[in-house]
Write an enzyme that holds these catalytic residues in place. Structure first.
Site, PDB file in Angstrom:
ATOM      1  N   MET A 176      42.311  29.659  50.606  1.00  0.00           N
ATOM      2  CA  MET A 176      41.558  28.389  50.620  1.00  0.00           C
ATOM      3  C   MET A 176      42.292  27.318  51.430  1.00  0.00           C
ATOM      4  O   MET A 176      42.349  26.161  51.042  1.00  0.00           O
ATOM      5  CB  MET A 176      41.315  27.924  49.173  1.00  0.00           C
ATOM      6  N   GLY A 233      33.949  38.239  45.510  1.00  0.00           N
ATOM      7  CA  GLY A 233      34.601  38.574  46.772  1.00  0.00           C
ATOM      8  C   GLY A 233      36.044  38.975  46.544  1.00  0.00           C
ATOM      9  O   GLY A 233      36.698  38.468  45.626  1.00  0.00           O
ATOM     10  N   GLY A 234      36.544  39.894  47.349  1.00  0.00           N
ATOM     11  CA  GLY A 234      37.948  40.290  47.251  1.00  0.00           C
ATOM     12  C   GLY A 234      38.249  40.983  45.943  1.00  0.00           C
ATOM     13  O   GLY A 234      37.508  41.862  45.490  1.00  0.00           O
ATOM     14  N   ASP A 235      39.346  40.588  45.320  1.00  0.00           N
ATOM     15  CA  ASP A 235      39.735  41.115  44.011  1.00  0.00           C
ATOM     16  C   ASP A 235      39.414  40.056  42.963  1.00  0.00           C
ATOM     17  O   ASP A 235      39.716  38.881  43.166  1.00  0.00           O
ATOM     18  CB  ASP A 235      41.248  41.416  44.002  1.00  0.00           C
ATOM     19  N   PRO A 265      36.536  42.153  50.938  1.00  0.00           N
ATOM     20  CA  PRO A 265      36.501  40.955  51.779  1.00  0.00           C
ATOM     21  C   PRO A 265      35.213  40.720  52.554  1.00  0.00           C
ATOM     22  O   PRO A 265      35.091  39.729  53.262  1.00  0.00           O
ATOM     23  CB  PRO A 265      37.656  41.212  52.749  1.00  0.00           C
ATOM     24  N   LYS A 324      29.931  29.494  44.313  1.00  0.00           N
ATOM     25  CA  LYS A 324      30.556  28.167  44.303  1.00  0.00           C
ATOM     26  C   LYS A 324      31.179  27.949  45.666  1.00  0.00           C
ATOM     27  O   LYS A 324      31.930  28.766  46.156  1.00  0.00           O
ATOM     28  CB  LYS A 324      31.654  28.122  43.249  1.00  0.00           C
ATOM     29  N   ASP A 330      28.960  35.860  43.658  1.00  0.00           N
ATOM     30  CA  ASP A 330      29.443  34.576  44.164  1.00  0.00           C
ATOM     31  C   ASP A 330      29.115  34.422  45.651  1.00  0.00           C
ATOM     32  O   ASP A 330      28.470  35.282  46.262  1.00  0.00           O
ATOM     33  CB  ASP A 330      30.930  34.378  43.838  1.00  0.00           C
ATOM     34  N   ALA A 362      41.511  39.382  50.096  1.00  0.00           N
ATOM     35  CA  ALA A 362      41.458  38.829  51.462  1.00  0.00           C
ATOM     36  C   ALA A 362      42.785  38.996  52.183  1.00  0.00           C
ATOM     37  O   ALA A 362      42.812  39.215  53.391  1.00  0.00           O
ATOM     38  CB  ALA A 362      41.069  37.356  51.401  1.00  0.00           C
TER      39      ALA A 362
END
Ligand SMILES: C[S@@+](CC[C@H](N)C(=O)[O-])C[C@H]1O[C@@H](n2cnc3c(N)ncnc32)[C@H](O)[C@@H]1O
Length: 275
Positions: free
Chosen positions: A182, A101-103, A24, A69, A47, A132
């Site tokens: 998100m 990021g994260g998984d 994260p 992105k 990313d 996250a």
């Protein structure tokens, strides 16, 4: 070549792609395997969620491509270009780390990219990362499941248009903890949908921003209070919205969170129920 030349896979490709979860943001939450792969990669394609602290672990010899992105960012790299870049670099015989990021398989397009590589017979591996929701639960003091209180945890895409695809009746019937990724711009809509489909207005929603990072922030409200007491504006970091019966326990599990809840009376009731 730091990643080391490999034998051809029989289809003439000597490179390979490691699709790696970076966690994260806190570099200490990278796995040892992620760190080892990053530090030996010939090329790193990352990313937007990769923190500066993690970028500082990139070795000087690696070629680095920022293909981040960002929602609504016209300048971000189209997915087809990212897919093509991974294939091109692997066909040059490089060990490519696709760092996410994260998984990589949780709202991370790791699945799509792996399929693209598989179809082109590019050797690849997938390395999990701390997602996250785990970081947000740990950072905010929210058990995502808790025996007797929350026996399920559902991860959902909380970005505006995706909210239309959720079967809200089924979600509310299922219960447990709901984690909306998100969801920064849609917390109010999520609350309105949940209430319209029968969710208990006493359930707590927590917005956890920049989990694990220095700017981590948590805001919590009971669902029934959000309309009259809107959530404060967010900063620039990513955020998840977590809703469920165990969310209110942050009052007890996160000393930093004391007093952020508008009404703490029911919180101790919930924690009694959990014991
Ligand atoms: C494209 S998804 C990537 C999710 C990532 N693959 C994962 O497993 O965490 C981006 C969303 O993840 C969430 N997110 C990522 N990092 C976060 C963090 N440090 N704190 C809170 N939410 C985060 C936010 O909801 C953000 O909009």
């Amino acid at each position: 070549m730091a990643g080391g030349k490999r034998e051809s896979d029989g289809f003439g490709v000597t490179g390979r792609v490691s699709i790696v979860g970076a966690g994260p943001g806190d570099a200490e939450l990278m796995t040892l395997k992620a760190l080892r792969l990053v530090q030996s990669a010939d090329a790193i394609v990352h990313d937007a969620l990769i923190s500066d602290e993690i970028k500082a672990c990139f070795p000087a010899h690696s070629r680095v491509f920022d293909v981040g992105k960002r929602a609504g960012d016209a300048a971000s790299t189209p997915q087809a270009e990212i897919d093509a870049l991974l294939v091109r670099l692997a066909r040059q015989g490089l060990h490519v780390v696709r760092l996410k990021g994260g998984d990589p398989l949780v709202f991370g397009r790791g699945g799509e990219e792996a399929l693209h590589l598989a179809e082109r017979r590019i050797p690849f591996e997938i390395v999990p990362g701390v997602s996250a929701m785990s970081a947000a639960g740990a950072g905010a003091g929210i058990p995502l499941t808790l025996r007797g209180l929350s026996n399920a945890c559902t991860a959902l895409n909380g970005f505006g248009p995706y909210l239309e695809r959720i079967d809200w009746d089924a979600l509310v019937r299922l219960g447990g903890t709901w984690v909306f990724y998100m969801a920064k711009g849609s917390a109010e809509t999520i609350v309105a949908r949940l209430l319209a489909h029968g969710a208990d207005p006493a359930l707590t929603l927590a917005m956890v921003e920049s989990a694990s990072l220095p700017g981590q922030r948590v805001h919590a409200r009971r669902l029934g209070e959000v309309a009259g007491n809107p959530l404060p504006p967010f900063g620039a970091g990513p955020a998840v919205a977590i809703v469920g019966p165990s969310v209110a326990l942050l009052e007890e599990l996160n000393p930093m969170a004391r007093g952020i809840h508008a009404d703490v009376r029911a919180v101790s009731d919930l924690s009694q129920a959990a014991r």
